[in-house]
Design a protein around this motif. Structure first.
Motif, short mmCIF file in Angstrom:
data_model
loop_
_atom_site.label_atom_id
_atom_site.label_comp_id
_atom_site.label_asym_id
_atom_site.label_seq_id
_atom_site.Cartn_x
_atom_site.Cartn_y
_atom_site.Cartn_z
N ASN A 194 -2.39 14.65 -2.55
CA ASN A 194 -2.66 14.02 -1.25
C ASN A 194 -1.85 15.00 -0.24
O ASN A 194 -2.26 14.90 0.91
CB ASN A 194 -2.13 12.69 -1.04
N LYS A 249 -0.85 7.25 -5.07
CA LYS A 249 -1.61 8.20 -4.17
C LYS A 249 -0.75 8.56 -3.01
O LYS A 249 -1.05 9.99 -2.67
CB LYS A 249 -2.80 7.34 -3.77
N TYR A 250 -0.12 7.82 -2.36
CA TYR A 250 0.77 8.42 -1.29
C TYR A 250 1.79 9.39 -1.44
O TYR A 250 2.36 9.78 -0.46
CB TYR A 250 0.92 7.10 -0.42
N GLY A 287 1.34 7.26 3.65
CA GLY A 287 0.24 8.36 3.68
C GLY A 287 0.42 9.39 4.23
O GLY A 287 1.63 9.78 4.73
N THR A 288 -0.45 10.41 4.26
CA THR A 288 -0.21 11.66 4.70
C THR A 288 -1.11 12.03 6.20
O THR A 288 -0.74 12.79 6.90
CB THR A 288 -0.90 12.97 3.91
N GLN A 343 0.74 -0.98 0.06
CA GLN A 343 0.05 0.01 -0.14
C GLN A 343 0.77 1.22 0.02
O GLN A 343 0.57 2.37 -0.46
CB GLN A 343 -0.95 0.02 1.08
N TYR A 359 -0.94 3.83 13.52
CA TYR A 359 -0.44 4.61 12.29
C TYR A 359 1.21 4.91 12.54
O TYR A 359 1.87 4.89 11.40
CB TYR A 359 -0.99 5.85 12.08
N ASN A 369 -12.43 4.93 1.67
CA ASN A 369 -10.94 5.06 1.72
C ASN A 369 -10.60 3.37 1.75
O ASN A 369 -11.32 2.69 2.40
CB ASN A 369 -10.67 5.69 3.09
#
Length: 533
Positions: free
Chosen positions: A330, A324-325, A451-452, A319, A393, A496
């Protein structure tokens, strides 16, 4: 057994069974106390005998190994009272064999390992194995099955990664058709918004929404659902931010599909003066992030061939490779105060959400001086989705994280957030964000992997105002346990996860909530074979 009491209550006779002679005959004295004592004693022993008989019978039916009745209490407690321990019926050799590690390489190429439970039982019945051989065969079969399950799970994650990271040919077709329309049709090149509506773009009397996307179809669903469910659409301003390559298709779509009376602005990143001046931290961070990922991850093939990681860890690494990340779409939300210097408050929407209610009441929420209005993700009925805390996270085995944050602190969600830009400008949130992104890059992505949201959790720490979960329902893109009725009753639903509603891997029972905002009779949609399912 029968009990007979004379009418005068002076004699009590006990018979062992029907038709047999008198077994016990007692003459009760006239004293009241003696009679009662004997009478109740006989009643007690009569019922006790029957109770013991029933327990003994049931205990015999249960067998030696089952102790489901009170009759077994003696068997269980007796040895312990005497200082002894019940011996297990399973030989110690089975425990020893099953506890011994076995290398997966030892099973490769072997044809004598049972492939199924049926094969295993057949071998046991025909071979007459002892306990040791039984344990060896069982261990080999289970180990082989575990390895096959692991490989199948990893393969599933790889296919989902490929499906979610690639651009479907239908969406690629739509972008090309719209780009062609933009070049050939003047109606597809309209200024958005028209000149007379431009002042509304900086007017704080309007309700301003921001959407960052390079997906025309997804953006159209967000915009359509937002305007259609608004009670005051004439007061809605939607600022759509896109990249250079998607700007012409996006402009063509909204030029040809206006959402009057709402005001739609389409703007590419390169058209923002702030982004075109000098160095921009988010763009520098993206470039470095891409370099680190290419060296550190080694690509999807290197990830799936790792024999030590668990499938869930491999899924997380795959992932992290998703473009996208590492997309500016983003990261750009961290610069909202600079991108919209005249606005006081905005609602930021991800392009994988569907709006199902009027969102203008969000402006009435008292933020108590906080910057970010968000839904918390550590409480709720759905324990799979709503169980996220900082430890979900961030890597708390790293001292930089463990020394600064609480692992059990409640996390919150991106996707539908109301930002008080006035309060934001008084903080150092953006600088904090870039500082921690830089620290993560220096540590080879060991503070968090994707991710953000992780740097967002850090940067907005202490600046989050919790809003009602009704406004933002999550998880529709990575678990299908959400019921259609629950999703339909939420204010905003968020797909999501990997199973985006525009992909074939979307959950079919949830996709209609998104698809109802797509006009499948539109000529561009039909020509690119975009269908309901």
């Amino acid at each position: 057994m029968q009990l007979h009491i004379s009418p005068s209550l002076r004699h009590v006779t006990v018979f062992p069974g029907k038709g047999l002679k008198e077994f016990i005959k007692v003459k009760v004295a006239s004293r009241r106390l003696s009679y009662r004592m004997l009478f109740y004693s006989l009643l007690f022993f009569t019922f006790l005998l029957r109770f013991v008989f029933v327990l003994t019978a049931v205990d015999g039916i249960d067998g030696e190994n089952k102790c489901s009745t009170i009759g077994c209490i003696g068997k269980k407690l007796g040895p312990r009272i005497l200082g002894r321990r019940l011996e297990s019926n399973m030989p110690d050799v089975i425990f020893r064999i099953l506890d011994e590690p076995i290398g997966k390489d030892e099973l490769e190429g072997r044809s004598d390992v049972p492939q199924t439970l049926e094969d295993f039982m057949t071998e046991i019945k025909e071979g007459g194995y002892d306990a040791k051989t039984f344990a060896v065969k069982l261990r080999e079969m289970v180990t082989l099955m575990e390895e096959r399950t692991r490989k199948a799970k990893i393969q599933e994650y790889l296919y989902r990664h490929i499906a979610s990271s690639s651009i479907p040919k239908q969406l690629h077709c739509l972008a090309l058709r719209l780009a062609d329309e933009h070049s050939n049709n003047a109606a597809a090149r309209l200024q958005l918004p028209s000149a007379e509506l431009v002042p509304a773009l900086v007017d704080n009397n309007y309700f301003h929404f921001v959407l960052a996307s390079d997906n025309v179809l997804a953006a159209s669903v967000v915009a359509t659902s937002l305007v259609r469910n608004s009670l005051r659409p004439h007061k809605v301003v939607l600022h759509i931010i896109t990249d250079r390559k998607t700007y012409y298709p996006m402009q063509a779509w909204f030029s040809l599909h206006p959402l009057t009376p709402a005001i739609i602005e389409v703007k590419a990143l390169h058209q923002f003066d702030w982004l075109s001046k000098g160095k921009v931290p988010v763009l520098e961070a993206m470039e470095k992030d891409q370099q680190v990922r290419s060296q550190f991850r080694g690509g999807s093939s290197a990830i799936v061939t790792n024999n030590t990681d668990k499938p869930v860890v491999i899924a997380a690494k795959l992932q992290a490779l998703n473009p996208k990340y590492n997309s500016v779409m983003n990261h750009i939300r961290i610069h909202l105060p600079e991108l919209f210097p005249s606005l006081n408050k905005v609602v930021f929407l991800d392009d994988d959400v569907v709006v199902q209610t009027d969102l203008t009441p969000l402006w009435d929420i008292d933020m108590n001086g906080k910057v970010n209005g968000a839904v918390e993700t550590c409480t709720g009925e759905d324990k799979f989705v709503m169980s996220k805390r900082f430890k979900s996270y961030l890597n708390f085995s790293h001292p930089l994280i463990s020394e600064n944050f609480d692992p059990n602190e409640c996390a919150w969600a991106y996707g539908m957030n109301i930002f008080d830009l006035e309060a934001w400008r008084k903080t150092n949130i953006s600088l904090t964000y870039h500082h921690w992104v830089e620290q993560n890059l220096k540590s080879d992505l060991s503070l968090w992997q994707l991710g953000t949201l992780p740097p967002g959790l850090i940067a907005f720490h202490g600046h989050v105002h919790t809003i009602d979960p009704f406004w933002h329902m999550l998880g529709l893109g990575y678990q299908e346990n959400t019921s259609f009725a629950d999703a339909e009753s939420a204010g905003v639903i968020h797909f999501n996860g990997r199973a985006k509603p525009w992909l074939e891997i979307a959950f079919p029972q949830l996709r209609p909530l998104w698809a109802k905002y797509v006009d499948f009779s539109d000529k561009f949609i039909k020509s690119c074979h975009i269908r309901v399912s």
